[in-house]
Enzyme design. Structure first.
Site, PDB file in Angstrom:
ATOM      1  N   ARG A  16      54.639 -15.700  25.847  1.00 36.24           N
ATOM      2  CA  ARG A  16      53.689 -16.342  24.924  1.00 36.24           C
ATOM      3  C   ARG A  16      52.231 -15.952  25.124  1.00 36.24           C
ATOM      4  O   ARG A  16      51.414 -16.202  24.255  1.00 36.24           O
ATOM      5  CB  ARG A  16      53.826 -17.861  25.026  1.00 36.24           C
ATOM      6  CG  ARG A  16      54.978 -18.395  24.215  1.00 36.24           C
ATOM      7  CD  ARG A  16      55.178 -19.868  24.477  1.00 36.24           C
ATOM      8  NE  ARG A  16      55.429 -20.059  25.896  1.00 36.24           N
ATOM      9  CZ  ARG A  16      55.804 -21.209  26.440  1.00 36.24           C
ATOM     10  NH1 ARG A  16      55.939 -22.274  25.703  1.00 36.24           N
ATOM     11  NH2 ARG A  16      56.035 -21.290  27.738  1.00 36.24           N
ATOM     12  N   ARG A  59      57.915 -12.152  33.779  1.00 38.98           N
ATOM     13  CA  ARG A  59      57.527 -12.740  32.487  1.00 38.98           C
ATOM     14  C   ARG A  59      56.443 -11.923  31.798  1.00 38.98           C
ATOM     15  O   ARG A  59      55.528 -12.486  31.200  1.00 38.98           O
ATOM     16  CB  ARG A  59      57.033 -14.179  32.658  1.00 38.98           C
ATOM     17  CG  ARG A  59      58.105 -15.163  33.038  1.00 38.98           C
ATOM     18  CD  ARG A  59      58.977 -15.464  31.821  1.00 38.98           C
ATOM     19  NE  ARG A  59      60.041 -16.380  32.198  1.00 38.98           N
ATOM     20  CZ  ARG A  59      59.897 -17.692  32.209  1.00 38.98           C
ATOM     21  NH1 ARG A  59      58.773 -18.242  31.845  1.00 38.98           N
ATOM     22  NH2 ARG A  59      60.902 -18.436  32.564  1.00 38.98           N
ATOM     23  N   ARG A  65      58.410 -13.718  17.614  1.00 40.16           N
ATOM     24  CA  ARG A  65      59.416 -14.738  17.897  1.00 40.16           C
ATOM     25  C   ARG A  65      59.384 -15.840  16.848  1.00 40.16           C
ATOM     26  O   ARG A  65      60.405 -16.419  16.505  1.00 40.16           O
ATOM     27  CB  ARG A  65      59.219 -15.331  19.295  1.00 40.16           C
ATOM     28  CG  ARG A  65      60.520 -15.911  19.840  1.00 40.16           C
ATOM     29  CD  ARG A  65      60.277 -16.882  20.953  1.00 40.16           C
ATOM     30  NE  ARG A  65      59.370 -17.924  20.541  1.00 40.16           N
ATOM     31  CZ  ARG A  65      59.524 -19.207  20.804  1.00 40.16           C
ATOM     32  NH1 ARG A  65      60.530 -19.610  21.506  1.00 40.16           N
ATOM     33  NH2 ARG A  65      58.655 -20.091  20.385  1.00 40.16           N
ATOM     34  N   ASP A  79      67.330 -14.363  29.505  1.00 38.94           N
ATOM     35  CA  ASP A  79      66.973 -15.547  30.286  1.00 38.94           C
ATOM     36  C   ASP A  79      68.079 -15.802  31.302  1.00 38.94           C
ATOM     37  O   ASP A  79      69.223 -15.399  31.084  1.00 38.94           O
ATOM     38  CB  ASP A  79      66.811 -16.777  29.381  1.00 38.94           C
ATOM     39  CG  ASP A  79      66.155 -17.936  30.137  1.00 38.94           C
ATOM     40  OD1 ASP A  79      64.920 -17.937  30.250  1.00 38.94           O
ATOM     41  OD2 ASP A  79      66.881 -18.806  30.660  1.00 38.94           O
ATOM     42  N   TYR A  91      69.754 -26.448  37.319  1.00 36.04           N
ATOM     43  CA  TYR A  91      69.709 -26.836  35.900  1.00 36.04           C
ATOM     44  C   TYR A  91      71.002 -27.525  35.472  1.00 36.04           C
ATOM     45  O   TYR A  91      70.980 -28.493  34.704  1.00 36.04           O
ATOM     46  CB  TYR A  91      69.450 -25.614  35.014  1.00 36.04           C
ATOM     47  CG  TYR A  91      68.024 -25.113  35.117  1.00 36.04           C
ATOM     48  CD1 TYR A  91      66.964 -25.904  34.686  1.00 36.04           C
ATOM     49  CD2 TYR A  91      67.737 -23.864  35.646  1.00 36.04           C
ATOM     50  CE1 TYR A  91      65.651 -25.462  34.787  1.00 36.04           C
ATOM     51  CE2 TYR A  91      66.427 -23.408  35.747  1.00 36.04           C
ATOM     52  CZ  TYR A  91      65.395 -24.211  35.320  1.00 36.04           C
ATOM     53  OH  TYR A  91      64.100 -23.782  35.420  1.00 36.04           O
TER      54      TYR A  91
HETATM   55  O1  CP3 Z   1      59.489 -10.696  30.607  1.00 36.22           O
HETATM   56  C1  CP3 Z   1      60.382 -11.157  31.348  1.00 36.22           C
HETATM   57  O2  CP3 Z   1      60.171 -11.518  32.520  1.00 36.22           O
HETATM   58  C2  CP3 Z   1      61.810 -11.137  30.869  1.00 36.22           C
HETATM   59  C3  CP3 Z   1      62.319 -12.319  30.330  1.00 36.22           C
HETATM   60  C4  CP3 Z   1      62.626 -13.570  31.138  1.00 36.22           C
HETATM   61  C5  CP3 Z   1      62.661 -14.823  30.492  1.00 36.22           C
HETATM   62  N1  CP3 Z   1      63.139 -15.742  31.373  1.00 36.22           N
HETATM   63  C6  CP3 Z   1      62.281 -15.041  29.082  1.00 36.22           C
HETATM   64  C7  CP3 Z   1      61.777 -16.376  28.737  1.00 36.22           C
HETATM   65  C8  CP3 Z   1      63.024 -13.771  32.460  1.00 36.22           C
HETATM   66  C9  CP3 Z   1      63.117 -12.774  33.598  1.00 36.22           C
HETATM   67  C10 CP3 Z   1      63.343 -15.156  32.581  1.00 36.22           C
HETATM   68  C11 CP3 Z   1      63.872 -15.755  33.828  1.00 36.22           C
HETATM   69  C12 CP3 Z   1      63.898 -17.223  33.963  1.00 36.22           C
HETATM   70  N2  CP3 Z   1      64.209 -18.148  33.014  1.00 36.22           N
HETATM   71  C13 CP3 Z   1      63.696 -17.895  35.181  1.00 36.22           C
HETATM   72  C14 CP3 Z   1      63.395 -17.227  36.496  1.00 36.22           C
HETATM   73  C15 CP3 Z   1      61.972 -16.824  36.563  1.00 36.22           C
HETATM   74  C16 CP3 Z   1      61.030 -17.945  36.824  1.00 36.22           C
HETATM   75  O3  CP3 Z   1      60.123 -18.138  36.006  1.00 36.22           O
HETATM   76  O4  CP3 Z   1      61.175 -18.621  37.865  1.00 36.22           O
HETATM   77  C17 CP3 Z   1      63.832 -19.261  34.949  1.00 36.22           C
HETATM   78  C18 CP3 Z   1      63.661 -20.367  35.963  1.00 36.22           C
HETATM   79  C19 CP3 Z   1      64.163 -19.430  33.580  1.00 36.22           C
HETATM   80  C20 CP3 Z   1      64.430 -20.689  32.842  1.00 36.22           C
HETATM   81  C21 CP3 Z   1      63.414 -20.851  31.782  1.00 36.22           C
HETATM   82  N3  CP3 Z   1      63.482 -20.242  30.558  1.00 36.22           N
HETATM   83  C22 CP3 Z   1      62.184 -21.555  31.865  1.00 36.22           C
HETATM   84  C23 CP3 Z   1      61.709 -22.370  33.042  1.00 36.22           C
HETATM   85  C24 CP3 Z   1      61.506 -21.329  30.643  1.00 36.22           C
HETATM   86  C25 CP3 Z   1      60.105 -21.754  30.292  1.00 36.22           C
HETATM   87  C26 CP3 Z   1      60.014 -22.826  29.301  1.00 36.22           C
HETATM   88  C27 CP3 Z   1      58.632 -22.808  28.688  1.00 36.22           C
HETATM   89  O5  CP3 Z   1      58.562 -22.866  27.470  1.00 36.22           O
HETATM   90  O6  CP3 Z   1      57.633 -22.713  29.425  1.00 36.22           O
HETATM   91  C28 CP3 Z   1      62.337 -20.516  29.850  1.00 36.22           C
HETATM   92  C29 CP3 Z   1      62.017 -20.014  28.502  1.00 36.22           C
HETATM   93  C30 CP3 Z   1      61.638 -18.577  28.455  1.00 36.22           C
HETATM   94  N4  CP3 Z   1      62.372 -17.574  29.012  1.00 36.22           N
HETATM   95  C31 CP3 Z   1      60.518 -18.026  27.782  1.00 36.22           C
HETATM   96  C32 CP3 Z   1      60.610 -16.634  27.953  1.00 36.22           C
HETATM   97  C33 CP3 Z   1      59.697 -15.582  27.384  1.00 36.22           C
HETATM   98  C34 CP3 Z   1      59.479 -18.800  26.979  1.00 36.22           C
HETATM   99  C35 CP3 Z   1      60.124 -19.081  25.678  1.00 36.22           C
HETATM  100  C36 CP3 Z   1      59.171 -19.190  24.561  1.00 36.22           C
HETATM  101  O7  CP3 Z   1      58.716 -20.287  24.308  1.00 36.22           O
HETATM  102  O8  CP3 Z   1      58.918 -18.167  23.903  1.00 36.22           O
END
Ligand code: CP3
Length: 347
Positions: free
Chosen positions: A37, A33, A46, A82, A157
């Site tokens: 944010r 990540r 974004r 994602d 999920y």
């Molecule tokens: O920079 C990076 O690591 C690359 C991008 C990336 C994202 N998601 C972008 C994202 C990666 C590798 C992921 C993987 C992902 N997505 C996982 C596995 C990693 C982990 O954290 O365990 C999981 C479980 C997800 C599912 C998911 N997507 C979650 C739990 C969330 C968070 C929700 C939140 O708002 O906190 C997301 C959204 C997400 N995916 C964001 C990002 C940058 C945040 C979105 C935003 O609000 O901008």
């Protein structure tokens, strides 16, 4: 779009060398990540856009991938996408709620639900991911990581319908109806594998399989209901792979046996103890507590040094956090962390 400081071929390969346990000049470092944010420039770019929509625009996904690399000399990039992207790409209605995570309005809880999961055709269903990777490879001078969600984490999920603390419905399906579970895991393993292979073909030089929630399982449930499908995803991939999970202390040897050249570990097990369990014939990635990075640098520094001390300069360590960067993290802390890792590990 500002010019990329990384234009050209892969110059810095210490990350790929560490995955192969070859000697490196310094310990490589990147952050799960690392785009997100915590970066003001991420929030600005974004805007109010839905993240799954942002991912569909390759130029935007490229820029979001590069943002953290413009700030700090990270040793790898991870494609901005994602784990739910390939799930959405086969037509499952899924949205990502800010601050919560993926939400699936019609959860899958029976054989009919599983039957609705069709085969992924990456070129047709998610060409934007592959285009993002091709564009990134022209810009980057560090290796590019592709990734997928592991079958169990995706299943959690799809079955729960959203994030869940105890994954009770998922475990109930797994135990009550092993045939439906096997069909679900089979479909998700095929999805994850074809998603990874397509990213590799487009130019990803390493891949990470995120089994983020697998730490919810007992070792016997893992061995019976998860491990065979992870093995199917990771077997014989043409590039190095990282197999990551959270809360996996008791599962580390089973995860190792399922596959992955490198095992990603969280902070709950000291790095040297985790490496003992995994065995020194595998590389390891981790494992600073991401919460510590929200504290002052005076707290981050000794914790990071402890991780490095436990790695003891051995080949095959990739420095990372034990899970993703939290939104409230100060970018300056991560910048200093990258420098600290590089400065303290000169060979
Ligand atoms: O920079 C990076 O690591 C690359 C991008 C990336 C994202 N998601 C972008 C994202 C990666 C590798 C992921 C993987 C992902 N997505 C996982 C596995 C990693 C982990 O954290 O365990 C999981 C479980 C997800 C599912 C998911 N997507 C979650 C739990 C969330 C968070 C929700 C939140 O708002 O906190 C997301 C959204 C997400 N995916 C964001 C990002 C940058 C945040 C979105 C935003 O609000 O901008």
């Amino acid at each position: 779009m500002p010019p990329s400081p990384y234009r050209g071929g892969t110059v810095n390969d210490r990350f790929l060398r560490a995955l192969r346990r070859e000697p490196v000049d310094r310990t490589p470092v990147w952050f799960m990540r690392q785009a997100g944010r915590y970066l003001p420039e991420y929030r600005e770019l974004r805007g109010d856009r839905d993240i799954l929509e942002a991912i569909r625009v390759p130029e935007l996904a490229v820029e979001l991938t590069l943002q953290p690399l413009r700030r700090m000399p990270l040793d790898a990039a991870i494609v901005f996408a994602d784990i739910m992207v390939p799930v959405a790409a086969i037509g499952v209605p899924v949205r990502i709620e800010p601050g919560l995570g993926p939400v699936v309005d019609e959860p899958i809880r029976d054989a009919a639900g599983v039957a609705r999961l069709r085969t992924l055709e990456p070129d047709v269903d998610e060409p934007f991911v592959l285009e993002t990777i091709r564009l990134l490879r022209k810009e980057l001078r560090v290796p590019l990581i592709g990734f997928a969600g592991a079958p169990f984490t995706l299943a959690s999920y799809l079955v729960e319908g959203g994030p869940s603390r105890d994954l009770a419905r998922t475990k109930a399906l797994m135990n009550d109806d092993p045939d439906t579970w096997a069909a679900l895991m089979g479909a998700l393993a095929a999805l994850a594998r074809s998603h990874l292979l397509a990213q590799i073909e487009a130019g990803a030089q390493a891949v990470q399989l995120f089994d983020s929630w697998v730490g919810a399982l007992s070792p016997s449930d893992y061995a019976r209901s998860v491990q065979p499908w992870v093995r199917r995803v990771l077997e014989g991939l043409p590039v190095p792979s990282i197999h990551f999970g959270v809360g996996t202390g008791e599962l580390l040897t089973l995860m190792r046996d399922a596959g992955g050249d490198t095992i990603g570990v969280d902070w709950r097990v000291p790095l040297d103890r985790a490496w003992d369990r995994i065995g020194l014939d595998r590389a390891i990635q981790g494992n600073l507590d991401p919460s510590i990075c929200t504290a002052s640098w005076d707290s981050v520094e000794p914790a990071a040094i402890e991780v490095l001390d436990r790695a003891a300069g051995r080949d095959g360590h990739v420095f990372n956090l034990g899970h993703g960067v939290l939104p409230q993290t100060s970018p300056q802390n991560l910048q200093r962390l990258v420098d600290l890792v590089h400065e303290r590990t000169v060979r």
